[in-house]
Design a protein around this motif. Structure first.
Motif, short mmCIF file in Angstrom:
data_model
loop_
_atom_site.label_atom_id
_atom_site.label_comp_id
_atom_site.label_asym_id
_atom_site.label_seq_id
_atom_site.Cartn_x
_atom_site.Cartn_y
_atom_site.Cartn_z
N GLU A 233 0.85 -1.19 0.00
CA GLU A 233 0.00 0.00 0.00
C GLU A 233 0.89 1.24 0.00
OE1 GLU A 233 -3.72 1.90 2.60
OE2 GLU A 233 -2.86 -0.04 3.16
N GLU A 234 0.43 2.29 -0.67
CA GLU A 234 1.12 3.57 -0.62
C GLU A 234 0.10 4.68 -0.73
OE1 GLU A 234 3.39 4.87 -4.22
OE2 GLU A 234 3.05 2.79 -4.85
N GLU A 239 -2.95 10.13 5.57
CA GLU A 239 -4.06 9.29 5.15
C GLU A 239 -3.74 7.81 5.35
OE1 GLU A 239 -6.00 8.21 0.85
OE2 GLU A 239 -5.75 10.33 1.32
N LEU A 240 -2.54 7.39 4.92
CA LEU A 240 -2.19 5.97 5.03
C LEU A 240 -2.01 5.56 6.49
CD1 LEU A 240 0.04 3.82 2.81
CD2 LEU A 240 0.43 3.79 5.27
N ILE A 241 -1.34 6.41 7.28
CA ILE A 241 -1.07 6.02 8.66
C ILE A 241 -2.34 6.07 9.51
CG2 ILE A 241 0.14 6.76 10.76
CD1 ILE A 241 2.55 7.41 9.01
N ASP A 242 -3.20 7.05 9.26
CA ASP A 242 -4.43 7.16 10.06
C ASP A 242 -5.52 6.20 9.60
OD1 ASP A 242 -3.18 9.12 11.50
OD2 ASP A 242 -4.28 10.79 10.60
N ASN A 243 -5.60 5.97 8.27
CA ASN A 243 -6.68 5.15 7.73
C ASN A 243 -6.17 4.20 6.65
OD1 ASN A 243 -9.10 6.44 9.10
ND2 ASN A 243 -8.20 8.25 8.09
N PRO A 244 -5.32 3.24 7.02
CA PRO A 244 -4.81 2.30 6.01
C PRO A 244 -5.94 1.46 5.42
CG PRO A 244 -4.27 1.55 8.23
CD PRO A 244 -4.83 2.93 8.38
N LYS A 245 -5.81 1.16 4.13
CA LYS A 245 -6.86 0.40 3.43
C LYS A 245 -6.65 -1.11 3.52
CE LYS A 245 -7.99 4.02 0.04
NZ LYS A 245 -7.20 5.09 0.67
N GLN A 246 -5.38 -1.53 3.59
CA GLN A 246 -5.08 -2.96 3.57
C GLN A 246 -4.97 -3.53 4.99
OE1 GLN A 246 -5.05 -4.65 0.68
NE2 GLN A 246 -5.50 -2.70 -0.35
N ALA A 248 -3.08 -5.88 6.08
CA ALA A 248 -1.69 -6.06 6.50
C ALA A 248 -1.10 -4.75 7.03
CB ALA A 248 -0.85 -6.56 5.31
N THR A 249 -1.45 -3.64 6.39
CA THR A 249 -0.97 -2.34 6.85
C THR A 249 -1.58 -2.01 8.21
OG1 THR A 249 -1.06 -1.70 4.51
CG2 THR A 249 -0.54 0.03 6.10
N ARG A 250 -2.86 -2.26 8.35
CA ARG A 250 -3.53 -2.00 9.64
C ARG A 250 -2.89 -2.81 10.76
NH1 ARG A 250 -8.29 -1.79 6.39
NH2 ARG A 250 -8.74 -3.99 6.77
N ALA A 251 -2.60 -4.07 10.48
CA ALA A 251 -2.00 -4.94 11.50
C ALA A 251 -0.62 -4.42 11.90
CB ALA A 251 -1.90 -6.37 10.97
N LEU A 253 0.56 -1.26 11.64
CA LEU A 253 0.48 0.04 12.31
C LEU A 253 -0.18 -0.04 13.68
CD1 LEU A 253 -0.46 2.28 9.25
CD2 LEU A 253 1.69 2.30 10.53
N SER A 254 -0.87 -1.13 13.95
CA SER A 254 -1.52 -1.27 15.26
C SER A 254 -0.51 -1.33 16.40
CB SER A 254 -2.39 -2.53 15.29
OG SER A 254 -1.59 -3.70 15.23
N HIS A 255 0.76 -1.57 16.08
CA HIS A 255 1.80 -1.64 17.11
C HIS A 255 2.37 -0.27 17.46
CE1 HIS A 255 1.78 -5.99 16.72
NE2 HIS A 255 1.96 -5.88 15.42
N PHE A 256 1.92 0.78 16.76
CA PHE A 256 2.50 2.10 16.97
C PHE A 256 1.42 3.09 17.39
CE2 PHE A 256 4.93 -0.09 13.72
CZ PHE A 256 6.23 0.07 14.13
N HIS A 257 1.83 4.02 18.27
CA HIS A 257 0.96 5.16 18.59
C HIS A 257 1.44 6.32 17.73
CE1 HIS A 257 -1.53 7.92 20.88
NE2 HIS A 257 -0.48 8.73 21.01
N THR A 258 0.60 6.80 16.83
CA THR A 258 1.08 7.76 15.84
C THR A 258 0.36 9.10 15.87
OG1 THR A 258 -0.45 6.82 14.20
CG2 THR A 258 1.79 5.96 14.24
#
Length: 261
Positions: A233-234, A239-246, A248-251, A253-258
């Motif tokens: 995903e790109e 947009e990508l960090i707050d609302n990832p579409k895929q 795998a990306t969501r999983a 980023l769930s490890h980070f507080h951003t």
């Protein structure tokens, strides 16, 4: 290597890039475009191919296929055994500054001498001019008072800022950062990210491999998520960090507080 005038604002263009080590495929048909003056953050789990991609871009690793263009300099790779001439590689690298996780400073040289080394040896710049450039860059990274200090007297954050000044001394068209803060103690990370933030504000074209998601969200124009050698995903950084579409990306980023709420 060929040199052509580019019709658009694209500073970096990676096309169908492939890399494998033996039977291990590390990069699969990677396509990336980076506009001049923009910042792209590469994120993804360890082993996803992020560092290999940067090393291919700097010709520290030779791809097995695809094309790399930075500015007006292009390399086309038909197979992994076809090596560009050493002279062409050196010229290409001089336009592509790279900062690694480990600082790799010369321990027997002062901070000033470390920064002067590239301009003196590679660009054959007169010593007085190289010294003036080095002092200017040390001021830029907040280390003007450390010019005569040896690396063993510096903190990790100071060493990494010297490494950034050393890369900038070659006056590159683009800067590549390969997890430049991952070897630092947490309290030293901010000073290095501050220098990178300043470079972004000045319009330096940069690709940054990082696990600092809040920094990527704030500073990057675009984020690319890699997994298993593939771009999953790109998109625009926030947009990508707050609302990832895929998923795998969501999983990931769930490890980070951003969020900067």
């Amino acid at each position: 290597m060929t040199g052509t005038v580019t019709p658009d604002n694209t500073k970096i263009e990676i096309t169908n890039l492939k890399k494998q080590f033996g039977s291990n495929i590390v990069l699969r048909d990677i396509n990336v475009k980076v506009d001049a003056g923009s910042v792209v953050a590469l994120i993804g789990p360890s082993g996803s191919g992020k560092s290999t991609l940067l090393r291919c871009m700097n010709l520290l690793v030779i791809p097995n296929g695809g094309r790399i263009r930075i500015g007006h300099h292009t390399f086309v790779f038909d197979d992994g055994s076809k090596m560009p001439r050493a002279k062409d590689q050196a010229h290409f690298r001089s336009n592509t500054g790279m900062v690694f996780q480990h600082f790799n400073l010369f321990p027997h040289k002062t901070v000033l001498q470390n920064v002067m080394e590239g301009p003196l040896v590679v660009k054959r710049m007169p010593k007085a001019q190289a010294a003036q450039l080095a002092r200017t860059l040390l001021g830029k990274v907040g280390l003007a008072d450390k010019a005569d200090t040896y690396p063993d007297r510096l903190s990790g954050g100071q060493k990494q800022r010297v490494a950034i000044a050393r890369a900038l001394a070659m006056e590159p068209e683009v800067m590549l950062f390969d997890e430049a803060t991952s070897a630092l103690d947490p309290e030293l990370v901010a000073e290095v990210l501050g220098v990178m933030r300043d470079l972004a504000a000045e319009g330096m074209t940069m690709i940054i491999v990082t696990h600092e998601m809040a920094f990527a969200r704030e500073v990057a124009d675009k984020v690319i998520f890699l997994r298993d050698g593939v771009i999953v995903e790109e998109g625009p950084a926030r947009e990508l960090i707050d609302n990832p579409k895929q998923e795998a990306t969501r999983a990931f980023l769930s490890h980070f507080h951003t969020r900067n709420d």
